[in-house]
Design a protein around this motif. Structure first.
Motif, PDB file in Angstrom:
ATOM      1  N   ALA A  15       5.690  -7.063   2.942  1.00  0.00           N
ATOM      2  CA  ALA A  15       5.060  -7.478   1.772  1.00  0.00           C
ATOM      3  C   ALA A  15       6.367  -7.995   0.993  1.00  0.00           C
ATOM      4  O   ALA A  15       6.352  -9.028   0.086  1.00  0.00           O
ATOM      5  CB  ALA A  15       4.624  -6.249   1.192  1.00  0.00           C
TER       6      ALA A  15
ATOM      7  N   GLU B 248       7.606 -11.216   2.247  1.00  0.00           N
ATOM      8  CA  GLU B 248       6.654 -12.352   1.740  1.00  0.00           C
ATOM      9  C   GLU B 248       6.583 -12.774   0.215  1.00  0.00           C
ATOM     10  O   GLU B 248       6.800 -13.702  -0.173  1.00  0.00           O
ATOM     11  CB  GLU B 248       5.244 -11.981   2.055  1.00  0.00           C
ATOM     12  N   GLU B 249       6.699 -11.686  -0.460  1.00  0.00           N
ATOM     13  CA  GLU B 249       7.069 -11.715  -2.030  1.00  0.00           C
ATOM     14  C   GLU B 249       8.487 -12.529  -2.285  1.00  0.00           C
ATOM     15  O   GLU B 249       8.388 -13.608  -3.163  1.00  0.00           O
ATOM     16  CB  GLU B 249       7.017 -10.361  -2.636  1.00  0.00           C
TER      17      GLU B 249
ATOM     18  N   GLU C 170       7.968 -16.269  -1.575  1.00  0.00           N
ATOM     19  CA  GLU C 170       6.928 -16.875  -2.410  1.00  0.00           C
ATOM     20  C   GLU C 170       7.077 -16.933  -3.891  1.00  0.00           C
ATOM     21  O   GLU C 170       6.982 -17.937  -4.664  1.00  0.00           O
ATOM     22  CB  GLU C 170       5.550 -16.245  -2.227  1.00  0.00           C
ATOM     23  N   THR C 171       8.059 -15.820  -4.297  1.00  0.00           N
ATOM     24  CA  THR C 171       8.414 -16.029  -5.769  1.00  0.00           C
ATOM     25  C   THR C 171       9.791 -16.026  -6.145  1.00  0.00           C
ATOM     26  O   THR C 171       9.973 -16.121  -7.283  1.00  0.00           O
ATOM     27  CB  THR C 171       7.681 -14.741  -6.302  1.00  0.00           C
TER      28      THR C 171
ATOM     29  N   SER D 230       4.869  -5.792  -7.683  1.00  0.00           N
ATOM     30  CA  SER D 230       4.295  -6.909  -6.942  1.00  0.00           C
ATOM     31  C   SER D 230       4.325  -6.536  -5.583  1.00  0.00           C
ATOM     32  O   SER D 230       3.505  -6.923  -4.716  1.00  0.00           O
ATOM     33  CB  SER D 230       4.866  -8.228  -7.337  1.00  0.00           C
ATOM     34  N   VAL D 231       5.524  -6.111  -5.030  1.00  0.00           N
ATOM     35  CA  VAL D 231       5.380  -5.711  -3.653  1.00  0.00           C
ATOM     36  C   VAL D 231       4.503  -4.477  -3.369  1.00  0.00           C
ATOM     37  O   VAL D 231       3.803  -4.457  -2.282  1.00  0.00           O
ATOM     38  CB  VAL D 231       6.953  -5.178  -3.152  1.00  0.00           C
TER      39      VAL D 231
ATOM     40  N   ARG E 181       0.765  -6.129  -3.204  1.00  0.00           N
ATOM     41  CA  ARG E 181       0.640  -6.846  -1.941  1.00  0.00           C
ATOM     42  C   ARG E 181       0.549  -6.025  -0.473  1.00  0.00           C
ATOM     43  O   ARG E 181      -0.035  -6.176   0.364  1.00  0.00           O
ATOM     44  CB  ARG E 181       1.794  -7.640  -1.621  1.00  0.00           C
TER      45      ARG E 181
ATOM     46  N   ARG F  98      -0.592  -3.105  -0.664  1.00  0.00           N
ATOM     47  CA  ARG F  98      -1.762  -2.146  -0.898  1.00  0.00           C
ATOM     48  C   ARG F  98      -1.204  -0.855  -1.121  1.00  0.00           C
ATOM     49  O   ARG F  98      -1.777   0.190  -0.550  1.00  0.00           O
ATOM     50  CB  ARG F  98      -2.956  -2.573   0.323  1.00  0.00           C
TER      51      ARG F  98
END
Length: 202
Positions: free
Chosen positions: A22, A25-26, A29-30, A39-40, A43, A45
């Motif tokens: 996560a 990916e974060e 993307e960001t 935010s992590v 992502r 969960r």
């Protein structure tokens, strides 16, 4: 978002892998600046408390994610039949992981005191074990191939000369806070290292 329902709750390595994925990916993307522990956690969960039990801050989490998911530097040593081409291809390959990280993440990490403490603390070991360094080993193999082709005499090169291209690249990355360009690699090879090698062969 809370952890998965009881009975399917992830633990240990499974949970940690999910968090690191996560984070990767974060980050992709960001970017480093906009990425947060929250935010992590969303992502992955899970919740922030789970992250903070494993990593003290975002920097530690990002570094763990990079170690897990960043492609490793290839150990393939180019042997094109020409020293210049071998050097360029080798240095270009070393830069690929940094280009994947991206300028924003490099700048963000190099602004963190913790990262600098790691860099500074590792310097004595790097200098002390220079001959054992994988990057030096790769460079030595390239130069040995060049010697077999009659392009250079390896005995005339000192360890400091051999490590010069990588030292320049490290300096460029740290001072400019971004991956070095292909044009800069070509300049290091064509305008600095190759002329220096020729000068030592006199």
């Amino acid at each position: 978002m809370n952890e998965q329902k009881k009975g399917t709750r992830r633990r240990g390595e499974i949970l940690e892998d999910a968090i690191l994925l996560a984070a990767w990916e974060e980050l992709s993307e960001t970017g480093y600046t906009n990425m947060t522990m929250e935010s992590v956690a969303m992502r992955a969960r899970t919740n922030k408390a789970v992250l903070y039990r494993r990593w003290n801050n975002k920097t530690e989490l990002v570094m763990a994610a990079l170690r897990k998911h960043l492609p490793k530097i290839k150990n393939d040593i180019p042997n094109t039949g020409d020293l210049r081409s071998d050097l360029y291809a080798y240095l270009h390959g070393l830069m690929e992981p940094l280009k994947l990280i991206g300028t924003q993440t490099i700048r963000g990490l190099l602004m963190e005191p913790m990262v600098w403490r790691i860099i500074i603390s590792s310097m004595p070991q790097v200098i002390e074990k220079r001959s054992e360094n994988k990057l030096m080993t790769g460079m030595m193999e390239i130069l040995k191939n060049a010697e077999l082709r009659g392009e250079i005499k390896l005995e005339k090169l000192t360890p400091r000369i051999i490590s010069l291209p990588w030292a320049i690249i490290q300096y460029e990355v740290i001072t400019k806070l971004e991956p070095i360009s292909d044009e800069a690699i070509a300049e290091i090879v064509d305008d600095i290292f190759i002329p220096l090698l020729r000068a030592t062969q006199q």
